[in-house]
Design a protein around this motif. Sequence first.
Motif, mmCIF file in Angstrom:
data_model
loop_
_atom_site.group_PDB
_atom_site.id
_atom_site.type_symbol
_atom_site.label_atom_id
_atom_site.label_comp_id
_atom_site.label_asym_id
_atom_site.label_seq_id
_atom_site.Cartn_x
_atom_site.Cartn_y
_atom_site.Cartn_z
ATOM 1 N N PRO A 104 -27.208 -23.051 -112.179
ATOM 2 C CA PRO A 104 -28.554 -23.038 -112.758
ATOM 3 C C PRO A 104 -29.540 -22.317 -111.846
ATOM 4 C CG PRO A 104 -27.983 -25.238 -111.980
ATOM 5 C CD PRO A 104 -26.749 -24.404 -111.870
ATOM 6 N N GLU A 105 -30.461 -21.578 -112.482
ATOM 7 C CA GLU A 105 -31.412 -20.751 -111.739
ATOM 8 C C GLU A 105 -32.798 -20.905 -112.343
ATOM 9 O OE1 GLU A 105 -31.923 -16.020 -110.581
ATOM 10 O OE2 GLU A 105 -30.769 -16.571 -112.342
ATOM 11 N N VAL A 106 -33.809 -20.951 -111.489
ATOM 12 C CA VAL A 106 -35.206 -21.002 -111.924
ATOM 13 C C VAL A 106 -35.920 -19.775 -111.380
ATOM 14 C CG1 VAL A 106 -37.418 -22.202 -111.628
ATOM 15 C CG2 VAL A 106 -35.353 -23.520 -112.079
ATOM 16 N N VAL A 107 -36.660 -19.083 -112.259
ATOM 17 C CA VAL A 107 -37.602 -18.035 -111.861
ATOM 18 C C VAL A 107 -38.958 -18.523 -112.367
ATOM 19 C CG1 VAL A 107 -38.257 -15.619 -112.038
ATOM 20 C CG2 VAL A 107 -35.829 -16.250 -112.062
ATOM 21 N N PHE A 108 -39.861 -18.834 -111.452
ATOM 22 C CA PHE A 108 -41.082 -19.576 -111.760
ATOM 23 C C PHE A 108 -42.307 -18.782 -111.328
ATOM 24 C CE2 PHE A 108 -43.963 -23.034 -109.993
ATOM 25 C CZ PHE A 108 -44.402 -23.490 -111.210
ATOM 26 N N ASP A 109 -43.243 -18.535 -112.251
ATOM 27 C CA ASP A 109 -44.500 -17.854 -111.906
ATOM 28 C C ASP A 109 -45.447 -18.890 -111.315
ATOM 29 O OD1 ASP A 109 -46.955 -16.554 -111.753
ATOM 30 O OD2 ASP A 109 -46.737 -15.579 -113.693
ATOM 31 N N TRP A 110 -45.641 -18.832 -109.991
ATOM 32 C CA TRP A 110 -46.452 -19.849 -109.314
ATOM 33 C C TRP A 110 -47.931 -19.487 -109.257
ATOM 34 C CZ3 TRP A 110 -48.774 -18.782 -104.505
ATOM 35 C CH2 TRP A 110 -48.324 -17.646 -103.842
ATOM 36 N N GLY A 111 -48.307 -18.298 -109.708
ATOM 37 C CA GLY A 111 -49.713 -17.954 -109.851
ATOM 38 C C GLY A 111 -50.349 -17.246 -108.672
ATOM 39 N N GLY A 112 -49.658 -17.116 -107.549
ATOM 40 C CA GLY A 112 -50.221 -16.401 -106.401
ATOM 41 C C GLY A 112 -51.263 -17.226 -105.655
ATOM 42 N N TRP A 113 -51.990 -16.545 -104.752
ATOM 43 C CA TRP A 113 -52.937 -17.237 -103.872
ATOM 44 C C TRP A 113 -54.017 -17.996 -104.631
ATOM 45 C CZ3 TRP A 113 -58.085 -16.329 -104.032
ATOM 46 C CH2 TRP A 113 -58.515 -15.151 -104.654
ATOM 47 N N ALA A 114 -54.335 -17.583 -105.876
ATOM 48 C CA ALA A 114 -55.381 -18.272 -106.630
ATOM 49 C C ALA A 114 -54.975 -19.698 -107.009
ATOM 50 C CB ALA A 114 -55.723 -17.473 -107.887
ATOM 51 N N SER A 115 -53.685 -20.018 -106.983
ATOM 52 C CA SER A 115 -53.225 -21.368 -107.343
ATOM 53 C C SER A 115 -53.725 -22.430 -106.376
ATOM 54 C CB SER A 115 -51.697 -21.415 -107.383
ATOM 55 O OG SER A 115 -51.202 -20.633 -108.420
ATOM 56 N N CYS A 116 -53.604 -22.180 -105.093
ATOM 57 C CA CYS A 116 -53.969 -23.186 -104.087
ATOM 58 C C CYS A 116 -54.775 -22.607 -102.937
ATOM 59 C CB CYS A 116 -52.711 -23.856 -103.553
ATOM 60 S SG CYS A 116 -51.803 -24.774 -104.811
ATOM 61 N N GLY A 117 -55.261 -21.365 -103.068
ATOM 62 C CA GLY A 117 -56.078 -20.756 -102.032
ATOM 63 C C GLY A 117 -55.291 -19.777 -101.177
ATOM 64 N N PRO A 118 -56.005 -18.907 -100.450
ATOM 65 C CA PRO A 118 -55.342 -17.954 -99.567
ATOM 66 C C PRO A 118 -54.534 -18.676 -98.496
ATOM 67 C CG PRO A 118 -57.682 -17.444 -99.776
ATOM 68 C CD PRO A 118 -57.458 -18.779 -100.412
ATOM 69 N N GLY A 119 -53.407 -18.112 -98.107
ATOM 70 C CA GLY A 119 -52.620 -18.731 -97.049
ATOM 71 C C GLY A 119 -51.181 -18.302 -97.056
ATOM 72 N N PHE A 120 -50.374 -19.034 -96.304
ATOM 73 C CA PHE A 120 -48.942 -18.797 -96.225
ATOM 74 C C PHE A 120 -48.238 -19.699 -97.232
ATOM 75 C CE2 PHE A 120 -50.512 -17.444 -92.100
ATOM 76 C CZ PHE A 120 -49.885 -16.217 -91.958
ATOM 77 N N TYR A 121 -47.305 -19.111 -97.965
ATOM 78 C CA TYR A 121 -46.578 -19.827 -99.000
ATOM 79 C C TYR A 121 -45.077 -19.673 -98.804
ATOM 80 C CZ TYR A 121 -50.874 -20.417 -101.694
ATOM 81 O OH TYR A 121 -52.122 -20.783 -102.113
ATOM 82 N N ARG A 122 -44.334 -20.700 -99.253
ATOM 83 C CA ARG A 122 -42.874 -20.639 -99.241
ATOM 84 C C ARG A 122 -42.347 -21.388 -100.457
ATOM 85 N NH1 ARG A 122 -40.912 -24.971 -94.555
ATOM 86 N NH2 ARG A 122 -41.404 -26.865 -95.734
ATOM 87 N N THR A 123 -41.080 -21.164 -100.767
ATOM 88 C CA THR A 123 -40.398 -21.924 -101.815
ATOM 89 C C THR A 123 -39.385 -22.840 -101.165
ATOM 90 O OG1 THR A 123 -40.612 -20.151 -103.441
ATOM 91 C CG2 THR A 123 -38.908 -21.777 -103.849
ATOM 92 N N VAL A 124 -39.373 -24.087 -101.592
ATOM 93 C CA VAL A 124 -38.288 -24.998 -101.268
ATOM 94 C C VAL A 124 -37.488 -25.146 -102.554
ATOM 95 C CG1 VAL A 124 -37.624 -27.320 -100.550
ATOM 96 C CG2 VAL A 124 -39.636 -26.227 -99.531
ATOM 97 N N ALA A 125 -36.251 -24.643 -102.537
ATOM 98 C CA ALA A 125 -35.381 -24.740 -103.708
ATOM 99 C C ALA A 125 -34.571 -26.021 -103.609
ATOM 100 C CB ALA A 125 -34.452 -23.530 -103.772
ATOM 101 N N ALA A 126 -34.676 -26.871 -104.610
ATOM 102 C CA ALA A 126 -33.850 -28.071 -104.663
ATOM 103 C C ALA A 126 -32.486 -27.660 -105.216
ATOM 104 C CB ALA A 126 -34.499 -29.112 -105.566
ATOM 105 N N ALA A 127 -31.413 -27.951 -104.475
ATOM 106 C CA ALA A 127 -30.058 -27.577 -104.876
ATOM 107 C C ALA A 127 -29.185 -28.823 -104.876
ATOM 108 C CB ALA A 127 -29.499 -26.524 -103.924
ATOM 109 N N PHE A 128 -28.774 -29.281 -106.069
ATOM 110 C CA PHE A 128 -27.992 -30.514 -106.199
ATOM 111 C C PHE A 128 -26.843 -30.331 -107.176
ATOM 112 C CE2 PHE A 128 -32.022 -32.096 -104.617
ATOM 113 C CZ PHE A 128 -31.633 -33.074 -103.714
#
Length: 198
Positions: free
Chosen positions: A123-147
């Motif tokens: 299973p794979e997710v491709v998710f539009d997280w909205g960019g810096w406007a979602s939570c403000g300017p800064g550093f972002y990362r993805t934590v992928a849950a793999a189970f």
Amino acid sequence: MSRLSLKATLCMFVALLTAALWTQPASAYTWARRVTVYNAAGLCVQGNAGIDHKRPGVLSGNLAYSETFALKQGCGTGLTEPDGWAATRAIVQRWNGSTWVDCRTSAWKFGGTGVNRWGLYGPEVVFDWGGWASCGPGFYRTVAAAFVWDGSAWRGNGVVSGFEEATPNGVAPMRKPAAVPAPHVQPPSARPAARAAR
């Protein structure tokens, strides 16, 4: 045409071709691939995590990625598991200066796992997280849950993509995040259906 002018023309052509190829938009994703989050009792669970944000002049988008794979213990050979026995979700986090906090999270995606002519799948997710406007300017990362479900419990954890700085134009550089290990990720609460008789 003299030999010198032919050489100059050829050099100019090579220079223009190099400049054209050099300035082509490039992919700008930050990835962690095939990270092992569980390896015991006949099962290995691996995951992919990725993040990207829109940047002018570069092939990019505000996308987070997560994917889950099942392998045999030792992580050498792919394992076929039925539909619903593997799960993934993308958790986008922002660095607040001292810790990573959740910004946006996709829904769980369930599916089967196996191997096809292109390699491992799950299973794979491709998710539009909205960019810096979602939570403000800064550093972002993805934590992928793999189970992956082993017949009695979900086995796996989180895979961290690495980080990217997402800001509007003109924002001053920020202090980079410290190296922080992957957080513990809770598995899905749903239990998959029993495996069909073989």
